[in-house]
Scaffold this motif. Structure first.
Motif, PDB file in Angstrom:
ATOM      1  N   ILE A   1       6.702   7.091  52.554  1.00 21.43           N
ATOM      2  CA  ILE A   1       8.072   6.578  52.473  1.00 21.43           C
ATOM      3  C   ILE A   1       8.461   6.371  51.012  1.00 21.43           C
ATOM      4  CG2 ILE A   1       9.599   4.667  53.089  1.00 21.43           C
ATOM      5  CD1 ILE A   1       8.036   4.298  55.627  1.00 21.43           C
ATOM      6  N   ASN A   2       7.523   5.899  50.208  1.00 29.01           N
ATOM      7  CA  ASN A   2       7.820   5.718  48.779  1.00 29.01           C
ATOM      8  C   ASN A   2       8.156   7.047  48.104  1.00 29.01           C
ATOM      9  OD1 ASN A   2       7.559   2.908  48.532  1.00 29.01           O
ATOM     10  ND2 ASN A   2       5.339   3.028  48.321  1.00 29.01           N
TER      11      ASN A   2
ATOM     12  N   HIS B   1      14.545  11.345  46.592  1.00 23.01           N
ATOM     13  CA  HIS B   1      15.981  11.361  46.891  1.00 23.01           C
ATOM     14  C   HIS B   1      16.752  10.243  46.181  1.00 23.01           C
ATOM     15  CE1 HIS B   1      15.570  14.479  49.988  1.00 23.01           C
ATOM     16  NE2 HIS B   1      14.468  13.853  50.373  1.00 23.01           N
ATOM     17  N   GLY B   2      16.113   9.530  45.286  1.00 23.71           N
ATOM     18  CA  GLY B   2      16.814   8.485  44.553  1.00 23.71           C
ATOM     19  C   GLY B   2      17.274   7.339  45.428  1.00 23.71           C
ATOM     20  N   ILE B   3      16.428   6.916  46.356  1.00 24.65           N
ATOM     21  CA  ILE B   3      16.763   5.836  47.293  1.00 24.65           C
ATOM     22  C   ILE B   3      15.972   4.584  46.920  1.00 24.65           C
ATOM     23  CG2 ILE B   3      16.665   5.097  49.711  1.00 24.65           C
ATOM     24  CD1 ILE B   3      16.881   8.062  50.471  1.00 24.65           C
TER      25      ILE B   3
ATOM     26  N   ALA C   1      15.890   9.722  58.797  1.00 21.35           N
ATOM     27  CA  ALA C   1      16.346   9.836  57.405  1.00 21.35           C
ATOM     28  C   ALA C   1      16.116  11.243  56.865  1.00 21.35           C
ATOM     29  CB  ALA C   1      15.626   8.802  56.539  1.00 21.35           C
ATOM     30  N   ARG C   2      15.064  11.893  57.319  1.00 20.60           N
ATOM     31  CA  ARG C   2      14.773  13.248  56.848  1.00 20.60           C
ATOM     32  C   ARG C   2      15.766  14.274  57.385  1.00 20.60           C
ATOM     33  NH1 ARG C   2       8.978  14.469  58.707  1.00 20.60           N
ATOM     34  NH2 ARG C   2       9.355  16.404  57.515  1.00 20.60           N
ATOM     35  N   GLN C   3      16.552  13.891  58.407  1.00 19.80           N
ATOM     36  CA  GLN C   3      17.511  14.826  58.995  1.00 19.80           C
ATOM     37  C   GLN C   3      18.830  14.883  58.228  1.00 19.80           C
ATOM     38  OE1 GLN C   3      16.447  16.796  61.597  1.00 19.80           O
ATOM     39  NE2 GLN C   3      14.530  15.704  61.148  1.00 19.80           N
ATOM     40  N   PHE C   4      19.058  13.921  57.327  1.00 26.26           N
ATOM     41  CA  PHE C   4      20.308  13.910  56.587  1.00 26.26           C
ATOM     42  C   PHE C   4      20.280  14.971  55.487  1.00 26.26           C
ATOM     43  CE2 PHE C   4      20.208   9.350  57.991  1.00 26.26           C
ATOM     44  CZ  PHE C   4      21.321   9.422  58.808  1.00 26.26           C
TER      45      PHE C   4
ATOM     46  N   VAL D   1      23.821   8.802  52.089  1.00 21.35           N
ATOM     47  CA  VAL D   1      23.790   7.989  53.309  1.00 21.35           C
ATOM     48  C   VAL D   1      23.461   6.531  52.984  1.00 21.35           C
ATOM     49  CG1 VAL D   1      22.564   7.599  55.470  1.00 21.35           C
ATOM     50  CG2 VAL D   1      23.249   9.915  54.824  1.00 21.35           C
ATOM     51  N   PHE D   2      22.433   6.319  52.200  1.00 20.56           N
ATOM     52  CA  PHE D   2      22.015   4.951  51.908  1.00 20.56           C
ATOM     53  C   PHE D   2      22.994   4.244  50.977  1.00 20.56           C
ATOM     54  CE2 PHE D   2      18.156   6.499  53.787  1.00 20.56           C
ATOM     55  CZ  PHE D   2      17.514   5.380  54.285  1.00 20.56           C
ATOM     56  N   GLN D   3      23.601   4.982  50.089  1.00 24.64           N
ATOM     57  CA  GLN D   3      24.609   4.365  49.214  1.00 24.64           C
ATOM     58  C   GLN D   3      25.819   3.915  50.019  1.00 24.64           C
ATOM     59  OE1 GLN D   3      25.383   7.341  46.223  1.00 24.64           O
ATOM     60  NE2 GLN D   3      23.738   6.624  44.886  1.00 24.64           N
ATOM     61  N   GLU D   4      26.293   4.761  50.920  1.00 16.75           N
ATOM     62  CA  GLU D   4      27.459   4.392  51.725  1.00 16.75           C
ATOM     63  C   GLU D   4      27.123   3.325  52.749  1.00 16.75           C
ATOM     64  OE1 GLU D   4      29.121   7.925  53.390  1.00 16.75           O
ATOM     65  OE2 GLU D   4      29.834   8.700  51.463  1.00 16.75           O
ATOM     66  N   ALA D   5      25.903   3.322  53.242  1.00 13.07           N
ATOM     67  CA  ALA D   5      25.505   2.310  54.228  1.00 13.07           C
ATOM     68  C   ALA D   5      25.580   0.907  53.649  1.00 13.07           C
ATOM     69  CB  ALA D   5      24.091   2.600  54.729  1.00 13.07           C
ATOM     70  N   ARG D   6      25.383   0.796  52.335  1.00 10.59           N
ATOM     71  CA  ARG D   6      25.459  -0.517  51.710  1.00 10.59           C
ATOM     72  C   ARG D   6      26.895  -1.041  51.659  1.00 10.59           C
ATOM     73  NH1 ARG D   6      20.759  -2.020  49.483  1.00 10.59           N
ATOM     74  NH2 ARG D   6      19.164  -0.422  49.093  1.00 10.59           N
ATOM     75  N   GLY D   7      27.857  -0.191  51.991  1.00 14.51           N
ATOM     76  CA  GLY D   7      29.238  -0.628  52.032  1.00 14.51           C
ATOM     77  C   GLY D   7      29.532  -1.554  53.196  1.00 14.51           C
TER      78      GLY D   7
END
Length: 248
Positions: free
Chosen positions: A173-174, A180-182, A142-145, A151-157
């Motif tokens: 992790i928190n 990043h607003g995840i 996740a840190r590489q994005f 990424v996480f918003q689109e993954a929920r698609g």
């Protein structure tokens, strides 16, 4: 000095013994139709079911024709056995103790399984069918994005559940999510290895799905193998989803 009082000189009235309310049931004496009415002080008497007695309630209309609602009982649906003792089986002359749906036709309470109705069993881990896909991303991946939030918003698609697992403390992790607003659905806890967290997501977990995918770096593949998750390398996932990686 106080005068002595001779108790024999007192005018003591011998009250005639009267039956008590309910003797017809508890003592098996008398008849319910002969039961005495409760004494009132001029105000509306209240029966055990909470309704005011119409004989003592009086006229509730005001001079302007509007109804005076002060002191009025809460509207309710009268029951056929409202004058019977509660908690006693109806076969023995009581009001019974069945579920509300058995005694109150206006009740919308679901049927009581103990009353003989079969409970409805859920067909999935959280009340419905099994979900299609659950995706977990390792913390290092996740840190590489370049834009983790995207990424996480689109993954929920296409994924029903999205989480983060990593060999780091939970507060790390928190902080990553906060920065990043995840808002991940699940993540590994304190002192919990990624494989342990993934193994916890089984048939009894709400995050269980038909397809369980772990996105990570090449050295994360053994974690997927140990837990039975499908492994997708970070580079392949980024290429297919058009996700930019940091440094590119």
């Amino acid at each position: 000095m106080t005068d002595q009082i001779d108790l024999d000189d007192l005018d003591v009235q011998d009250d005639e013994e009267t039956p008590n309310r309910g003797d017809w049931f508890w003592g098996a004496e008398g008849d319910p139709e002969d039961e005495p009415e409760p004494e009132t002080d001029g105000s509306a008497s209240v029966r055990p079911d909470g309704a005011a007695d119409a004989s003592t309630a009086g006229d509730t209309d005001s001079e302007d024709g509007s109804a005076d609602t002060s002191g009025q009982p809460v509207p309710h649906v009268p029951r056929e056995n409202k004058d019977r003792p509660v908690g006693i089986p109806t076969a023995s002359g009581g009001a019974g103790g069945a579920a509300a749906t058995d005694t109150d036709p206006a009740s919308n309470v679901a049927g009581d399984p103990a009353a003989g109705e079969e409970p409805v069993e859920a067909s999935g881990p959280h009340g419905g069918g099994i979900d299609d896909m659950t995706m977990a991303v390792t913390y290092d991946a996740a840190r590489q994005f370049a834009d983790p939030q995207r990424v996480f918003q689109e993954a929920r698609g296409w994924a029903d559940w999205v989480g983060i697992v990593g060999d780091v403390d939970a507060f790390v992790i928190n902080k990553f999510q906060r920065d990043h607003g995840i808002d991940a659905d699940f993540f590994s806890g304190a002192g919990q290895e990624p494989a342990e967290r993934l193994a916890d997501i089984d048939e009894h977990s709400m995050f269980y799905a038909e397809r369980m995918v772990l996105v990570g770096r090449p050295d994360d593949e053994p974690v997927a193998e140990r837990t039975g998750w499908e492994f997708i390398p970070l580079a392949d996932a980024a290429e297919k989803a058009d996700w930019d990686l940091a440094g590119e």
